[in-house]
Design an enzyme around this catalytic site. Sequence first.
Site, PDB file in Angstrom:
ATOM      1  N   GLU A   5       0.840  -1.198   0.000  1.00 13.88           N
ATOM      2  CA  GLU A   5       0.000   0.000   0.000  1.00 13.88           C
ATOM      3  C   GLU A   5       0.878   1.252   0.000  1.00 13.88           C
ATOM      4  O   GLU A   5       1.853   1.346   0.758  1.00 13.88           O
ATOM      5  CB  GLU A   5      -0.879  -0.025   1.252  1.00 13.88           C
ATOM      6  CG  GLU A   5      -1.825   1.154   1.411  1.00 13.88           C
ATOM      7  CD  GLU A   5      -2.693   1.034   2.661  1.00 13.88           C
ATOM      8  OE1 GLU A   5      -3.645   1.816   2.781  1.00 13.88           O
ATOM      9  OE2 GLU A   5      -2.421   0.149   3.510  1.00 13.88           O
ATOM     10  N   LYS A  27      -9.168   2.696  -2.675  1.00 15.97           N
ATOM     11  CA  LYS A  27      -9.529   2.117  -1.383  1.00 15.97           C
ATOM     12  C   LYS A  27     -10.927   2.557  -0.975  1.00 15.97           C
ATOM     13  O   LYS A  27     -11.263   3.745  -1.009  1.00 15.97           O
ATOM     14  CB  LYS A  27      -8.505   2.532  -0.335  1.00 15.97           C
ATOM     15  CG  LYS A  27      -8.624   1.799   0.992  1.00 15.97           C
ATOM     16  CD  LYS A  27      -7.416   2.122   1.871  1.00 15.97           C
ATOM     17  CE  LYS A  27      -7.427   1.348   3.174  1.00 15.97           C
ATOM     18  NZ  LYS A  27      -6.218   1.620   3.983  1.00 15.97           N
ATOM     19  N   CYS A  39      -5.706  -3.079   2.096  1.00 19.86           N
ATOM     20  CA  CYS A  39      -5.563  -3.091   3.554  1.00 19.86           C
ATOM     21  C   CYS A  39      -6.909  -3.243   4.277  1.00 19.86           C
ATOM     22  O   CYS A  39      -7.479  -4.316   4.310  1.00 19.86           O
ATOM     23  CB  CYS A  39      -4.812  -1.841   3.988  1.00 19.86           C
ATOM     24  SG  CYS A  39      -4.185  -1.905   5.688  1.00 19.86           S
TER      25      CYS A  39
END
Length: 265
Positions: free
Chosen positions: A46, A115, A148
């Site tokens: 990330e 994300k 994540c």
Amino acid sequence: MVDGTFRLAVGQSPAELATPEARLEWLRGVLPKVASMQTDLLLLPELFATGYNIGDQIAARAEPADGPTAQTIAALSKEHGLAIHYGFAEACGDDLFNAAQCFGPDGKRLGSHRKLAIPPGFESNHFKRGDAFYVFSYRDLRVATLICYDAEFPETARHVARMGAELILVPTALGAQWGWVSQTMIPSRAYENGVFLAYANSAGTENGMHFLGQSFVATPDGEELARADATPQVIYAAIERGRVTRAQSRLPYLNDLAVLRAAIR
């Protein structure tokens, strides 16, 4: 893909790489070995391109999805004959996204993701949420990305698996205090959906933040093909697509969910 096997590498890069230039230099240094392993795809963490724990510097290091860093990584993908999937801060107009994208060995973009779940703290102060899931095809494998915190919700992995994903790529920036997430929670996402899952974390310390490391590749049927320790390294795994079909036939969670929906409304 060699002999029907998809060869995956996960790059656990050093967190202390202080500049985007240093991060690209590290990538250039590992790519010859990665390519020599007949790798199909290299997964990076990330915000690999910028660094994660850099506060307000994130806006200055953000670039459009086709910016200079993207052009460099696309060229490296082409030079070494493999796909590179990496996290970066995407500038889009006035908005900033925690994003990831993948370039194939022809230098063209295969897929991208913004994300969806933004945790409190640094990220919520800088990033806008994404709003969609995507699956792309590469060398006969269907691939999805979750970044994540996205993957810490069972619904997200289930959704992309139902979209047809056979491999879920998870770039992460997981702190050293969250061992259970890497060791137990996220590997379960592979098993409960009958898919492969690769998790790429950073290693070391960045501006006082200690990263767990422990990147891994999990199988659809409850095994780990590879797991890193807490130091910078690249791990490798061979993915056999047939394991997805066999796992989903043996434990048809995706199909049987439909039977349960009436009860869980």
